[in-house]
Write an enzyme that holds these catalytic residues in place. Structure first.
Site, mmCIF file in Angstrom:
data_model
loop_
_atom_site.group_PDB
_atom_site.id
_atom_site.type_symbol
_atom_site.label_atom_id
_atom_site.label_comp_id
_atom_site.label_asym_id
_atom_site.label_seq_id
_atom_site.Cartn_x
_atom_site.Cartn_y
_atom_site.Cartn_z
ATOM 1 N N CYS A 2 57.507 -12.012 32.569
ATOM 2 C CA CYS A 2 57.946 -12.261 30.999
ATOM 3 C C CYS A 2 59.020 -11.445 30.613
ATOM 4 C CB CYS A 2 56.868 -11.983 30.302
ATOM 5 S SG CYS A 2 55.279 -12.846 30.783
ATOM 6 N N ARG A 27 63.650 -13.976 35.551
ATOM 7 C CA ARG A 27 62.354 -13.669 35.540
ATOM 8 C C ARG A 27 61.421 -14.774 35.906
ATOM 9 N NH1 ARG A 27 60.702 -8.538 32.883
ATOM 10 N NH2 ARG A 27 62.592 -7.313 32.810
ATOM 11 N N TRP A 74 55.369 -16.690 31.395
ATOM 12 C CA TRP A 74 54.871 -17.623 32.657
ATOM 13 C C TRP A 74 53.168 -17.737 32.062
ATOM 14 C CZ3 TRP A 74 55.928 -20.082 36.656
ATOM 15 C CH2 TRP A 74 57.394 -19.708 37.388
ATOM 16 N N ASN A 98 54.082 -8.190 27.452
ATOM 17 C CA ASN A 98 54.129 -8.452 28.831
ATOM 18 C C ASN A 98 53.030 -7.795 29.524
ATOM 19 O OD1 ASN A 98 56.560 -9.772 28.618
ATOM 20 N ND2 ASN A 98 57.560 -8.091 29.307
ATOM 21 N N GLY A 99 52.291 -8.155 30.474
ATOM 22 C CA GLY A 99 51.262 -7.462 31.205
ATOM 23 C C GLY A 99 49.795 -7.994 31.114
ATOM 24 N N GLU A 479 51.939 -1.508 57.912
ATOM 25 C CA GLU A 479 52.889 -1.722 56.969
ATOM 26 C C GLU A 479 53.683 -0.323 56.582
ATOM 27 O OE1 GLU A 479 55.189 -2.845 53.550
ATOM 28 O OE2 GLU A 479 54.638 -3.743 55.497
ATOM 29 N N LYS A 483 57.588 0.296 57.268
ATOM 30 C CA LYS A 483 58.321 0.833 55.955
ATOM 31 C C LYS A 483 59.355 2.027 56.307
ATOM 32 C CE LYS A 483 57.958 -2.017 52.779
ATOM 33 N NZ LYS A 483 57.844 -3.044 53.716
ATOM 34 N N GLU A 486 61.833 1.149 58.915
ATOM 35 C CA GLU A 486 63.134 0.204 58.125
ATOM 36 C C GLU A 486 64.028 0.872 57.392
ATOM 37 O OE1 GLU A 486 61.432 -4.115 56.617
ATOM 38 O OE2 GLU A 486 60.646 -2.523 55.830
ATOM 39 N N HIS A 502 42.478 4.867 73.285
ATOM 40 C CA HIS A 502 42.695 3.946 74.380
ATOM 41 C C HIS A 502 44.209 4.048 74.678
ATOM 42 C CE1 HIS A 502 38.631 2.695 74.522
ATOM 43 N NE2 HIS A 502 38.776 2.214 73.135
ATOM 44 N N LYS A 602 67.711 -9.420 53.373
ATOM 45 C CA LYS A 602 66.421 -9.455 52.422
ATOM 46 C C LYS A 602 65.851 -10.909 53.077
ATOM 47 C CE LYS A 602 63.632 -9.095 49.251
ATOM 48 N NZ LYS A 602 62.803 -7.574 49.367
#
Length: 607
Positions: A2, A27, A74, A98-99, A479, A483, A486, A502, A602
């Site tokens: 929003c 947005r 939205w 917003n939120g 993950e 990161k 990357e 192991h 990206k």
């Protein structure tokens, strides 16, 4: 995401409010509205659909006045109708938001019990009524807002106009950005500096918990403790990239800190707070008939799918296969009739994932897509489109898109469990309650940013780093390692904690930091045992846990990172924050290109 804009001006503001909304169209939105004050009256104009519909409404029914607020929304709970569009208003105040207000339902129930008439399906209207009650009882605008803000839990940015005060706006933020703009005899509020760029180049970024009273003469800013404070006024610059980065050093940093608000907005699309139920977009097939789910994705999205496998099998008791998209077609997978193939992608254009989607469709699977770009190729080819509302993600290393994907997948798992009769209404309400706690918990996790930055130099010299986790924290270990690789170019690997003995334990020595993700709970003792195996071989442990876990196992660690105590359902979303921040601060310490790391793009649109 929003968008908010507010103007206390010297001349008619409606056209400028609409121009500000146009600068926030990126947005995403499906309704818009404006409210001005003129002649002691609140004048609202709202319309579903694109801004052209609002412009048409304003052409037919102008909104005069030199002060006003505007919003793009939205649709979340409640259809994208004019009645649900912002601004929301009572007889005394108008408000845009917003939120998400996490404690929306008890506040709403209290208002109804006191005889207030609620006209929309949104949580925003509740705030308008709470402020209005105080105004009607004789409070000043400042007194009313000061009293209401502590009542709200969640993540929000607010702009409020008052019928009897046509020279004043009040803004407030918690977990959602809000920018203050300084003009010549005028003042402005906006969701970001990009919205204010045509109006002023002099801006100030409100801090977490700030609220501000603005008039044509200037602004009074108060912090979360209601102490009057000053916020630095800076030049926004003319570059769109510089404007969008705001006060942050990198896009990645900005996007990490946007997570409370974008996750809140994403969850609002899948939760009905009044009914305390999970809801999905309409689909042309019955989820209750799904016999097997096949999840396909790449990179960070694949790790989101790994977390979802735990959720789907635990809550819905449906078997789940998961594949890396680049391998999926080439192993000639067995796809049974009645199966659901679920594809996860930030861009919706990833070549490997798109090819896998088309293969699954050819094999007779129903297609669901979790995607951040609802106009993308994958979105157009889906039977069930499940959009995230992360907004544009500029940093190559995905952060807010990942946590928004997890939010959608958690809601999908709960909905699938309901449809398959695996959870009852009480259990569904409990899941919704924990999901609505997520934005505030993300805010709390971000509060440890400085502590993580301080310990990053301990990790930066390493050539190798290991990440460990059990259960849904195992994908988070993967993950975290991704990161770090990357953006800092340090070799890192993630492992299930029990797999250390192991083979990977051979890598452990004093030069290899081991990052352990271990929220307190049923798996904690097992993970602590694996930590002891690392410690016995001279490994240096960084333990990420809540206060209870750190009290039990934090002694003797190289460093500890405290997280808020949360329900296991949302722990993977919350624990994404420290691994993101750790990778970010290590990369900054090493001086790498955080937003554009070498060799990466990206969106990967070639196989």
């Amino acid at each position: 995401m929003c968008g908010i804009i507010g103007i206390v001006g010297k001349e008619s503001v409606a056209d400028r409010l609409v121009e500000g909304l146009k600068r926030m169209e990126y947005r995403g939105y499906d309704s818009a509205g404006v409210c001005t004050i003129d002649g002691g009256a609140l004048i609202r104009r709202r319309a579903p659909g694109k801004l052209a519909n609002l412009v048409q409404e304003l052409d037919a029914n102008p909104a005069p006045g030199t002060i006003g607020i505007a919003h793009t929304r939205w649709a979340t709970h409640g259809a994208p109708t004019a009645n649900n569009a912002h601004p929301h208003a009572t007889g005394e105040v108008a408000l845009v938001h917003n939120g998400i207000i996490e404690n929306f339902k008890p506040l709403r129930d209290g208002l109804l019990a006191r005889g207030r008439k609620i006209e929309s399906e949104t949580d925003t209207e509740i705030v308008a009524h709470l402020v209005s009650e105080r105004i009607e009882a004789g409070d000043s605008p400042q007194e009313a807002v000061k009293a209401v803000l502590p009542m709200l839990r969640g993540a929000f940015a607010l702009a409020i106009a008052f019928r009897q005060h046509p020279d004043l706006l009040i803004g407030a933020r918690l977990g959602s950005p809000l920018v203050l703009g300084y003009g010549e005899g005028e003042m402005f509020l906006g969701s970001d500096a990009l919205a204010l760029a045509p109006l002023t180049q002099r801006i100030a970024y409100l801090d977490e918990g700030d609220w501000v009273v603005i008039t044509r003469e200037g602004a009074q800013v108060f912090d979360a403790e209601n102490r009057q404070v000053s916020r630095e006024v800076v030049a926004s610059g003319v570059s769109a990239a510089a404007v969008e980065k705001g006060p942050y050093r990198h896009f990645m940093q900005k996007e990490i800190f946007e997570q409370p608000i974008v996750v809140a907005q994403t969850l609002r699309s899948y939760i009905r707070p009044v009914e305390q139920a999970v809801a999905l977009p309409q689909m042309d097939f019955d989820l209750s008939t799904v016999k097997r789910v096949t999840i396909v994705a790449c990179g960070t999205s694949f790790y989101a799918g790994m977390v979802a496998k735990y959720w789907f099998e635990q809550f819905a008791r449906v078997p789940v296969d998961i594949d890396v998209a680049s391998e999926f077609r080439y192993r000639n997978p067995v796809l049974e009739p009645g199966g659901l193939a679920l594809f996860i992608s930030q861009s919706g254009e990833t070549a490997d994932t798109l090819a896998a989607l088309r293969h699954a469709r050819a094999e007779g699977q129903k297609i669901a897509v979790v995607v951040n770009v609802p106009t993308s190729s994958m979105a157009r080819e889906a039977d069930l489109l499940l959009p995230t509302h992360a907004g544009p993600e500029i940093g190559v290393a995905s952060t807010k898109a990942f946590t928004c994907q997890l939010a959608v997948l958690a809601a999908l798992a709960a909905h699938l469990a309901v449809k398959r009769g695996r959870i009852d209404r009480d259990e569904e309400r409990e899941i919704v309650r924990h999901l609505t706690e997520t934005p505030a918990a993300l805010n709390a996790a971000l509060g440890f940013d400085e502590a993580i930055a301080a310990m990053a130099p301990l990790i930066a010299p390493a050539r190798d780093v290991l990440y460990l986790g059990r259960g849904p924290d195992y994908p988070l270990a993967l993950e975290g390692a991704l990161k770090l690789k990357e953006i800092s170019y340090i070799h890192a690997e993630g492992y299930a904690s029990g797999e250390m003995k192991h083979g990977p334990i051979a890598l452990i020595d004093e030069a290899v930091p081991v990052i352990v993700l271990a929220p307190s709970g049923p798996l904690f003792e097992k993970t602590v045992s694996n930590m002891q195996e690392v410690r016995a071989r001279g490994g240096k442990i960084v333990l990420i846990s809540d206060a209870e876990g750190l009290a039990e196992a934090g002694e003797g660690c190289l460093a500890t990172i405290e997280m808020p105590k949360v329900h296991p359902l949302i722990a993977p979303i919350i624990y994404a924050v420290p691994v993101q921040l750790l990778a970010y601060h290590v990369a900054v310490a090493k001086g790498t290109d955080v937003d554009q790391p070498r060799n990466l793009a990206k969106s990967v649109t070639v196989e």
